[in-house]
Write an enzyme that holds these catalytic residues in place. Structure first.
Site, PDB file in Angstrom:
ATOM      1  CD  GLU A  93      -2.471   1.821   0.357  1.00  0.00           C
ATOM      2  OE1 GLU A  93      -3.341   1.084  -0.133  1.00  0.00           O
ATOM      3  OE2 GLU A  93      -2.235   2.972  -0.057  1.00  0.00           O
ATOM      4  CB  VAL A 131       3.805  -1.249  -6.901  1.00  0.00           C
ATOM      5  CG1 VAL A 131       4.216  -2.106  -8.091  1.00  0.00           C
ATOM      6  CG2 VAL A 131       3.451  -2.123  -5.696  1.00  0.00           C
ATOM      7  CG  HIS A 163     -29.964 -10.741  26.531  1.00  0.00           C
ATOM      8  ND1 HIS A 163     -28.659 -10.293  26.476  1.00  0.00           N
ATOM      9  CD2 HIS A 163     -29.958 -11.854  27.310  1.00  0.00           C
ATOM     10  CE1 HIS A 163     -27.901 -11.096  27.207  1.00  0.00           C
ATOM     11  NE2 HIS A 163     -28.663 -12.046  27.716  1.00  0.00           N
TER      12      HIS A 163
HETATM   13  P1  AMP Z   1      -9.406   1.774  -3.253  1.00  0.00           P
HETATM   14  O1  AMP Z   1      -9.390   3.062  -4.039  1.00  0.00           O
HETATM   15  O2  AMP Z   1     -10.175   1.828  -1.965  1.00  0.00           O
HETATM   16  O3  AMP Z   1      -9.783   0.595  -4.101  1.00  0.00           O
HETATM   17  O4  AMP Z   1      -7.900   1.518  -2.805  1.00  0.00           O
HETATM   18  C1  AMP Z   1      -6.814   1.483  -3.689  1.00  0.00           C
HETATM   19  C2  AMP Z   1      -5.526   1.639  -2.880  1.00  0.00           C
HETATM   20  O5  AMP Z   1      -4.393   1.396  -3.736  1.00  0.00           O
HETATM   21  C3  AMP Z   1      -5.334   3.044  -2.305  1.00  0.00           C
HETATM   22  O6  AMP Z   1      -5.194   2.939  -0.909  1.00  0.00           O
HETATM   23  C4  AMP Z   1      -4.044   3.552  -2.978  1.00  0.00           C
HETATM   24  O7  AMP Z   1      -3.252   4.315  -2.091  1.00  0.00           O
HETATM   25  C5  AMP Z   1      -3.317   2.252  -3.348  1.00  0.00           C
HETATM   26  N1  AMP Z   1      -2.353   2.418  -4.457  1.00  0.00           N
HETATM   27  C6  AMP Z   1      -2.515   3.128  -5.590  1.00  0.00           C
HETATM   28  N2  AMP Z   1      -1.398   3.062  -6.386  1.00  0.00           N
HETATM   29  C7  AMP Z   1      -0.481   2.283  -5.734  1.00  0.00           C
HETATM   30  C8  AMP Z   1       0.860   1.820  -6.012  1.00  0.00           C
HETATM   31  N3  AMP Z   1       1.526   2.140  -7.133  1.00  0.00           N
HETATM   32  N4  AMP Z   1       1.466   1.020  -5.086  1.00  0.00           N
HETATM   33  C9  AMP Z   1       0.817   0.659  -3.953  1.00  0.00           C
HETATM   34  N5  AMP Z   1      -0.429   1.079  -3.631  1.00  0.00           N
HETATM   35  C10 AMP Z   1      -1.099   1.869  -4.497  1.00  0.00           C
END
Ligand code: AMP
Ligand code: FAD
Length: 485
Positions: free
Chosen positions: A221, A255, A461
């Site tokens: 993340e 990433v 309950h």
């Molecule tokens: P959601 O929008 O709730 O589906 O979450 C997507 C998550 O992916 C978010 O918390 C972003 O911070 C994370 N994210 C986006 N791009 C990257 C990346 N290149 N590497 C790691 N995490 C990422």
């Protein structure tokens, strides 16, 4: 399924309402419009991987429903191994039959999507399977899956074209190694090492499901905080629980690349310590979704997109072009099925001249992990930042008789209420069936209830719902079944 519209090809057909998109936003809109005695067509182009068309959109075919079917099966498998002995049930020779698990999941999806065909029939909605494109002048070009094309017209058109997964440029999809959430729901073997990019709702649900079947799961993340949009007390507890379950969650890990080599995926990412590498057998990219409007709008319709590609609408889902509306994931707001459904119902009622309104402040969110996580309204940190004096009450499931009987004592229910008039501002639950328990909080907030209203409401309950009752009592330090602090 073939289209159920038997009118001759080439004819110009007119309807009161044409809905483009048959997902959880579009199909309820079509049904409510028909209930309102309007003539309605719903156009949907979804095709499953075997080429069969199906109504229901992402949610029924590749999202909410298959993910919950898989989460349910994998949780049963996990509990059988980890919990049954505690209940005094000895099981030997447990075997995982993933093919049967996937077959059951497919059956659940089929039943639900075929249900929409029956619902359309019952309500009198004309279901059209193929592509819909809005033309100027409230006309819609419909191209059936067999390529035949007709121009339809309508008094009102509702755009409900949904969303699609975001691809990470540095880790492009490469089936079956680097996949989106749909691919990750369909693995036919349990990956020994599974990487998940994104610790959002979808990434956590998928990571949990495969972890329970034995995968070593690493979640990368980019953000430094875990579930930053949730109440901090709740996200702390969630991170603790997921780590305990063996999910390797690496925060602050961005990433930058992924390549398939020798039957494995080599992932490159950077964190506070510098450049890192991770080798996995399968990689799920779950970094979010973007609005999907490909070939939806012909030139000259006047419908506007914002800078992120969402169709621009006002609070009643009007696009600004007379009698053209847009709902669901393709417009602003949380990408949730129930949000889209309520927008669809509102629009169908407004079209018919009835009352219709969305309360965007009271939309529940649920993460279907174990324990489940659910919330509605403001987090404690949001209330604090607003400067409004507040009070909180929490109740741990450890003190709930029903949770103990279920052997599901992790987590708590928490209520944030205003100090001045006691109005409930937010409810945050992590624990067994939190997604069901939140419904009471949603109803309470919809009626602007105070914590005292909940305190004075009798709860059966022993039930899990008593945790919400006790959390309300705890707001005023009057909890009976826990020590008030
Ligand atoms: P959601 O929008 O709730 O589906 O979450 C997507 C998550 O992916 C978010 O918390 C972003 O911070 C994370 N994210 C986006 N791009 C990257 C990346 N290149 N590497 C790691 N995490 C990422
Ligand atoms: P969609 O469901 O995407 O439907 C749009 C439909 O329109 C599709 O069938 C598409 O093919 C069709 N379409 C698009 N363009 C055209 C066109 N031009 N002509 C004809 N047809 C067209 N949400 C929840 O609330 N709870 C959950 O538990 C949950 N779990 C999820 C799990 C996963 C893995 C994923 C990916 C999503 C999940 N979601 C969940 C989100 C939820 O699926 C979406 O919010 C919801 O599907 C949005 O509904 P929609 O009708 O706006 O769009």
């Amino acid at each position: 399924m073939a289209t159920d519209d038997k009118r001759p090809q080439g004819a110009t057909d007119s309807f009161d309402v044409i809905v483009i998109g048959g997902g959880p936003a579009g199909y309820p809109c079509a049904i409510r419009a028909a209930q309102n005695k309007l003539s309605v067509a719903c156009i949907d182009e979804w095709k499953n991987k075997d080429g069969t068309p199906a109504f229901g959109g992402t949610c029924l075919n590749a999202g909410c429903i298959p993910s919950k079917a898989l989460l349910e099966s994998t949780e049963l498998y996990h509990r059988l191994q980890e919990e049954f002995a505690t209940h005094g049930i000895k099981v030997s020779g447990t075997q995982l039959d993933l093919a049967q698990m996937q077959k059951r999941k497919a059956g659940v999806v089929r039943a639900m999507t075929q249900g929409i065909v029956a619902l359309f029939k019952g309500a009198g909605v004309t279901g059209l399977q193929g592509h819909g494109r809005l033309l100027p002048g409230r006309r819609v070009e419909f191209t059936a899956h067999d390529g035949t094309r007709r121009t339809l017209s309508a008094r009102h058109v509702v755009l409900a074209s949904g969303s699609a997964p975001i691809e990470l440029k540095s880790a492009p999809f490469k089936d079956p190694y680097i996949v989106d959430s749909w691919g990750a729901l369909d693995f036919d073997t349990v990956p020994k090492r599974l990487g998940v990019i994104g610790a959002g709702v979808i990434g956590l649900e998928l990571g949990s499901a495969w972890r329970r079947l034995g995968s070593e799961v690493t979640v990368l993340e980019a953000l430094p905080d875990f579930l930053p949009f949730t109440d901090e007390q709740l996200s702390r507890e969630a991170l603790r629980q997921f780590k305990k379950q063996g999910l390797n969650i690496r925060l602050g890990a961005r990433v930058s690349g992924a390549e398939v080599k020798d039957n494995a995926v080599e992932v490159r990412y950077s964190d506070a310590a510098g450049e890192q590498r991770l080798s996995v057998d399968r990689l799920v990219v779950a970094i979010g979704r973007r609005p999907y409007t490909k070939d939806l709008l012909a030139p000259g319709t006047g419908v506007q997109l914002d800078e992120r590609g969402f169709i621009k609408v006002d609070e009643s889902c009007r696009t600004g072009v007379e009698n053209i509306w847009a709902i669901g994931d393709c417009v602003r707001g949380p990408m949730l099925a129930h949000k889209g459904k309520e927008e669809g119902v509102m629009v169908a009622d407004l079209i018919a001249g009835h009352y219709g309104e969305m309360n965007y402040k009271v939309i529940p969110s649920v993460i279907y992990t174990a324990p489940e996580i659910a919330w509605v309204g403001l987090t404690e940190q949001e209330v604090k930042a607003s400067g409004r004096p507040y009070k909180t009450g929490t109740f741990p499931f450890l003190a709930s008789g029903r949770a103990r009987a279920m052997e599901q004592t992790s987590g708590f229910a928490k209520i944030v209420a205003a100090r001045d008039d006691d109005e409930i501002l937010g409810v945050h639950i992590i624990g067994p069936l939190a997604g069901e328990l939140i419904a009471e909080a949603v109803l309470a907030m919809e009626y602007s209830a105070s914590s005292e209203d909940l305190q004075r409401t009798i709860h059966a309950h022993p039930t899990l719902a008593e945790a919400v009752h006790e959390a309300a009592l705890s707001v005023d330090k009057r909890s009976i079944d826990s020590i008030n602090r």
